[in-house]
Design an enzyme around this catalytic site. Structure first.
Site, PDB file in Angstrom:
ATOM      1  N   GLY A 185      37.492  68.515 -19.686  1.00 51.05           N
ATOM      2  CA  GLY A 185      38.576  67.299 -20.604  1.00 51.05           C
ATOM      3  C   GLY A 185      37.773  65.534 -20.403  1.00 51.05           C
ATOM      4  O   GLY A 185      36.315  65.764 -19.710  1.00 51.05           O
ATOM      5  N   ASN A 186      37.998  64.951 -20.134  1.00 50.04           N
ATOM      6  CA  ASN A 186      38.057  63.678 -19.857  1.00 50.04           C
ATOM      7  C   ASN A 186      38.519  62.395 -19.634  1.00 50.04           C
ATOM      8  O   ASN A 186      39.884  62.969 -19.719  1.00 50.04           O
ATOM      9  CB  ASN A 186      37.158  62.968 -21.951  1.00 50.04           C
ATOM     10  CG  ASN A 186      38.051  63.164 -22.766  1.00 50.04           C
ATOM     11  OD1 ASN A 186      39.086  61.854 -22.802  1.00 50.04           O
ATOM     12  ND2 ASN A 186      38.492  64.300 -23.661  1.00 50.04           N
ATOM     13  N   ARG A 187      38.482  61.447 -19.791  1.00 52.05           N
ATOM     14  CA  ARG A 187      39.118  60.331 -19.555  1.00 52.05           C
ATOM     15  C   ARG A 187      39.550  59.275 -20.028  1.00 52.05           C
ATOM     16  O   ARG A 187      40.371  58.710 -19.144  1.00 52.05           O
ATOM     17  CB  ARG A 187      38.210  59.853 -18.602  1.00 52.05           C
ATOM     18  CG  ARG A 187      36.896  59.722 -17.146  1.00 52.05           C
ATOM     19  CD  ARG A 187      36.590  59.158 -16.619  1.00 52.05           C
ATOM     20  NE  ARG A 187      35.039  59.472 -15.602  1.00 52.05           N
ATOM     21  CZ  ARG A 187      35.438  60.390 -14.489  1.00 52.05           C
ATOM     22  NH1 ARG A 187      36.526  60.319 -13.589  1.00 52.05           N
ATOM     23  NH2 ARG A 187      34.428  60.709 -14.070  1.00 52.05           N
TER      24      ARG A 187
END
Ligand code: C5P
Length: 221
Positions: free
Chosen positions: A29-31
């Site tokens: 995933g990402n932030r």
């Protein structure tokens, strides 16, 4: 619903990251914090719109009065978006994971059994490009976001043309800028005929500004 310039309009917004499962306990995933998408949803609601917010996993309270649909993966976000249509406006604010693990292992990958040293990835559907290019039921206004670190406006304009959305909101996410995770954003709204570079402002303020610009556009027909 409050009365406002978007009364009677339906707005669908994606926000936050997506989480793409590796196994039952791990994801890619990402932030993304989801703050900007949530702020736009709240602002459109304040202008009277009927808002469906399709949210990846974030730790933000639901904006009041919006229908919130929680999803994890890009494919779930795609399906939820298609189900939320028809709409007058679609805003793709989510930081969708471009790739997902090719296989989701049904049980936890164990170090003792060889572990995980590489993840094969395959491409996710592009929600913005798909909705922008619908032959039937395309929203009247489709807005994408472009987070770039260099040649921000050039890359954003190329993205607008490639995905075929109407507007792109371009922002600089270079290290040191407050956009990612912070409460402020500095963007240029690329419309093709009337680009607008805005000063750094609170994400709530940018949401309100975008809601007004969207109302202007819909009023013009
Ligand atoms: O290509 P890139 O990810 O930079 O494009 C960003 C824009 O495209 C954002 O509006 C984002 O919400 C949207 N997008 C999408 N589905 C994807 C990837 C990006 O809707 N799979």
């Amino acid at each position: 619903a409050p009365q406002g310039r978007l009364s009677g309009r339906k707005v669908v917004i994606t926000a936050g990251p997506t989480h793409e499962p590796v196994d039952p306990v791990r994801f890619v995933g990402n932030r993304s914090s989801g703050k900007q998408g949530y702020a736009i949803a709240a602002a459109c609601r304040n202008e009277g719109a009927d808002v469906t917010l399709i949210s990846g996993p974030v730790s933000l309270p639901a904006p009041s009065g919006c229908d919130v649909i929680h999803v994890q993966t890009a494919r779930e976000m795609m399906a939820a978006t298609e189900q939320a249509l028809p709409a007058d406006v679609f805003i793709a604010c989510a930081a969708v994971a471009d790739y997902r693990p090719a296989v989701e292992t049904p049980h936890k990958v164990k170090k003792e059994r060889g572990g995980l040293t590489a993840i094969d990835l395959i491409e996710n559907p592009d929600i913005l490009a798909t909705i922008s290019q619908l032959d039937v039921g395309r929203p009247q206004l489709v807005v994408g976001f472009a987070a770039e670190t260099d040649d921000v406006l050039g890359h954003a304009e190329t993205k607008r043309a490639r995905k075929k959305c109407d507007w792109i909101v371009a922002n600089d996410v270079s290290p040191g800028t407050p956009s990612m995770g912070g409460d402020k954003n500095e963007v240029t709204i690329i419309t093709g005929d009337d680009d607008e570079s805005l000063p750094m402002m609170a994400k709530d303020m940018l949401g309100a500004h975008l809601a007004r610009r969207i109302a202007d556009k819909l009023d013009q027909g």
